[in-house]
Design an enzyme around this catalytic site. Structure first.
Site, PDB file in Angstrom:
ATOM      1  N   ALA A  12       0.749  -1.247   0.103  1.00 31.97           N
ATOM      2  CA  ALA A  12      -0.121   0.061  -0.166  1.00 31.97           C
ATOM      3  C   ALA A  12       0.914   1.225   0.048  1.00 31.97           C
ATOM      4  CB  ALA A  12      -0.980   0.036   1.218  1.00 31.97           C
ATOM      5  N   ALA A  13       2.078   1.187   0.297  1.00 26.59           N
ATOM      6  CA  ALA A  13       3.006   2.384   0.230  1.00 26.59           C
ATOM      7  C   ALA A  13       3.577   2.481  -1.260  1.00 26.59           C
ATOM      8  CB  ALA A  13       4.065   2.306   1.223  1.00 26.59           C
ATOM      9  N   GLN A  15       4.034   2.667  -5.428  1.00 24.43           N
ATOM     10  CA  GLN A  15       3.514   3.661  -6.612  1.00 24.43           C
ATOM     11  C   GLN A  15       2.187   3.216  -7.395  1.00 24.43           C
ATOM     12  OE1 GLN A  15       5.683   4.036 -10.298  1.00 24.43           O
ATOM     13  NE2 GLN A  15       6.005   1.830 -10.415  1.00 24.43           N
ATOM     14  N   ASN A 105       8.012 -15.694  -3.850  1.00 25.63           N
ATOM     15  CA  ASN A 105       6.511 -15.345  -3.969  1.00 25.63           C
ATOM     16  C   ASN A 105       5.721 -16.428  -3.572  1.00 25.63           C
ATOM     17  OD1 ASN A 105       6.250 -12.591  -5.005  1.00 25.63           O
ATOM     18  ND2 ASN A 105       7.373 -13.328  -6.672  1.00 25.63           N
ATOM     19  N   GLY A 130       0.303  -8.652  -8.012  1.00 29.49           N
ATOM     20  CA  GLY A 130       1.878  -8.665  -8.068  1.00 29.49           C
ATOM     21  C   GLY A 130       2.414 -10.006  -8.769  1.00 29.49           C
ATOM     22  N   ASP A 159      -3.475  -5.581 -19.852  1.00 30.10           N
ATOM     23  CA  ASP A 159      -3.022  -6.242 -20.982  1.00 30.10           C
ATOM     24  C   ASP A 159      -3.988  -6.184 -22.014  1.00 30.10           C
ATOM     25  OD1 ASP A 159      -0.522  -7.133 -20.176  1.00 30.10           O
ATOM     26  OD2 ASP A 159      -1.627  -8.553 -19.502  1.00 30.10           O
ATOM     27  N   ARG A 162      -4.310  -2.193 -22.799  1.00 25.11           N
ATOM     28  CA  ARG A 162      -3.258  -2.008 -23.979  1.00 25.11           C
ATOM     29  C   ARG A 162      -3.789  -2.579 -25.334  1.00 25.11           C
ATOM     30  NH1 ARG A 162       1.571  -4.154 -19.710  1.00 25.11           N
ATOM     31  NH2 ARG A 162       2.025  -2.117 -18.913  1.00 25.11           N
ATOM     32  N   HIS A 187       0.039 -13.425 -17.717  1.00 32.70           N
ATOM     33  CA  HIS A 187       0.605 -12.161 -17.734  1.00 32.70           C
ATOM     34  C   HIS A 187       2.041 -11.881 -17.884  1.00 32.70           C
ATOM     35  CE1 HIS A 187       0.826  -7.684 -17.011  1.00 32.70           C
ATOM     36  NE2 HIS A 187       1.494  -7.895 -15.937  1.00 32.70           N
TER      37      HIS A 187
END
Length: 401
Positions: A12-13, A15, A105, A130, A159, A162, A187
C-alpha cells in the site's frame, strides 16, 4: 447508503497503490453510494511512508471513506474482508533466476492465502496484481481451501486495455469504440492478445477488427509484440514500472466484478481453468474472455479458434504449467515459506530491508552519474539523499507491469 465494505490493498505504500487508492475511496470502483473501510498492508520498514499516504487520504475529506487501518500485520489486514487487492510481491532482481522469484513469492502468497482462509469472509473477491500474477494467484487460491477458487482472479485487464488502445489508435477512434479483444494465458511476454473476435465501431458501423485495421501483418506481428512488451517499454522510457495504467486496470477489473460487463461485451480475467471448452489445461490461473453478472464470471464459450491462435494459446499455457509445477513443488519443500513460518516475519522483513537499501543505492548511483567533479561526493553524505527517493523503496514490493 449501504453498509461499509472492507477493502484491502497490499503493497500500500507503493506507486501503484498511490495511483489506486483515491479512485477506490471516491466511489469510482464500488459505486458512489458505497462506504469504504480501507485496510492498507505493507512491510514494517514502509510504515512511515504508509502513514503519509493515510494523511493524504484523510486530507482528501472523502465522504465515502469511513475508516483507514494501516498495518504490517496480516491478522489485522485480512479480518472480515469483502475485497482483497494483492499488489505487493517480490520483484525479479538483476541476477535472480525465475525459480528464485517463484520461491520467494510462494512464501508471500502462501501466507496471504492462509490469512484469507483464516480471517476473511468466504465471499471475499481476491484480485492478484503482484507478479508472476497468474501463479501467485494460484498459490493464494490453493492456500485458502475454504474460499471458492472462483473468487480468485489475476490482473490481465492492463494487457486487455493495452490491446484495445493499440487498435483504437490504429483506427483513429476512441478506445470506447473497440470491444471484445481477448488476452489469453499468462501476464507475461507469452500472453496472446487476440483480436479475431474484436469489433470496431467506425462512423457508426461495427466492423470486424481485421476489416477495420486493414493490415493483417501488423495485427499478427507488431501489434502482438507491442502488447506483450509494453511493460518493458514503459520501464525503459519512464525508468519506473507502469503505475497509472495499472491502477486504472485494477479499477476496471474490480468495477466489472462488482457491476458486471456491458451486454454483448466481454473482458479478460486471469481465472481458474477447469471445465473450459478451449482445451486449456486444468489447474491453472489462465486469462480467458469472460462475461460477468451478479459478481460471478462466466467464460465466453464457443469462439472459433484458428491454428494461429491455437499455437499461441498453447505456448502461454505451457509456460504457466511450468511455473505452476515449480511453485507447487516449493510448497512441499524447506523453502523460504517454511523458514518464514518457522522464524517469523522479522527475518523476511530484514531480507526485504536489505533489498530496499540496495535498490536505493542503485538509484543514487544513477543520479551521481549525471553530475561531475566534486559534486560526485554528494553521494557520500546522507543529508543530500533526495527525500523523494524514499518512495522508490516501495517499488521493491510491487510488480513491474
Amino acid at each position: 447508503m449501504s453498509e461499509p465494505i472492507r477493502v484491502l490493498v497490499t503493497g500500500a505504500a507503493g506507486q501503484i497503490a498511490y495511483s489506486l487508492l483515491l479512485s477506490i475511496t471516491k466511489g469510482d470502483v464500488f459505486g458512489k453510494d458505497q462506504p469504504i473501510i480501507l485496510l492498507l498492508l505493507d512491510i514494517t520498514p514502509m510504515l512511515p511512508v504508509l502513514e503519509g499516504v493515510v494523511m493524504e487520504l484523510q486530507d482528501c475529506a472523502l465522504p465515502l471513506l469511513r475508516n483507514i487501518v494501516a498495518t504490517d500485520k496480516e491478522e489485522v489486514a485480512f479480518k472480515d474482508l469483502d475485497v482483497a487487492i494483492l499488489v505487493g510481491s517480490m520483484p525479479r532482481k538483476e541476477g535472480m533466476e525465475r525459480k528464485d522469484l517463484l520461491k520467494a513469492n510462494v512464501a508471500i502468497f502462501k501466507s496471504q492465502g492462509a490469512a484469507l482462509d483464516k480471517y476473511a469472509k468466504k465471499t471475499v473477491k481476491v484480485l492478484v496484481v503482484g507478479n508472476p500474477a497468474n501463479t501467485n494467484c494460484l498459490i493464494a487460491a490453493k492456500s485458502a481451501p475454504s474460499i471458492p477458487k472462483e473468487n480468485f482472479s489475476c490482473l490481465t485487464r492492463l494487457d486487455h486495455n493495452r490491446a484495445r488502445s493499440q487498435v483504437a489508435i490504429r483506427c483513429g477512434v476512441p478506445a470506447t469504440q473497440v470491444k471484445n479483444v481477448i488476452i489469453w494465458g499468462n501476464h507475461s511476454s507469452t500472453q496472446y492478445p487476440d483480436v479475431h473476435h474484436c469489433k470496431v465501431n467506425m462512423s457508426g458501423s461495427e466492423l470486424a477488427c481485421f476489416d477495420a485495421v486493414k493490415d493483417d501483418a501488423w495485427l499478427k506481428g507488431d501489434f502482438i509484440a507491442t502488447v506483450q512488451q509494453r511493460g518493458a517499454a514503459v520501464i525503459k522510457a519512464r525508468k519506473l514500472s507502469s503505475a497509472m495504467s495499472a491502477a486504472k486496470a485494477i479499477c476496471d477489473h474490480m468495477r466489472d466484478i462488482w457491476f458486471g460487463t456491458p451486454e454483448g461485451e466481454f473482458t479478460s480475467l486471469g481465472i481458474y481453468s477447469t471445465g473450459n471448452s478451449y482445451a486449456v489445461p486444468e489447474d491453472l490461473i489462465y486469462s480467458f474472455p469472460v462475461q460477468i453478472k451478479d459478481k460471478t464470471w462466466k467464460i465466453v464459450e464457443g469462439l472459433p479458434i484458428n491454428d494461429f491462435s491455437r499455437s499461441k494459446m498453447d505456448a502461454t499455457a505451457a509456460e504457466l504449467m511450468e511455473e505452476r509445477d515449480t511453485a507447487v513443488a516449493f510448497l512441499g519443500t524447506h523453502s523460504l515459506s517454511e523458514r518464514v513460518a518457522h522464524k517469523g516475519m522479522a527475518q523476511f522483513q530484514e531480507m526485504m530491508r536489505q533489498q530496499l537499501e540496495s535498490s536505493m543505492d542503485t538509484e543514487l548511483e544513477k543520479l551521481v552519474d549525471t553530475v561531475s567533479g566534486t559534486d560526485r561526493d554528494v553521494r557520500r553524505h546522507p543529508v543530500f539523499i533526495p527525500p523523494f527517493l524514499s518512495l522508490s523503496l516501495s517499488l521493491s514490493l510491487t510488480i513491474w507491469l
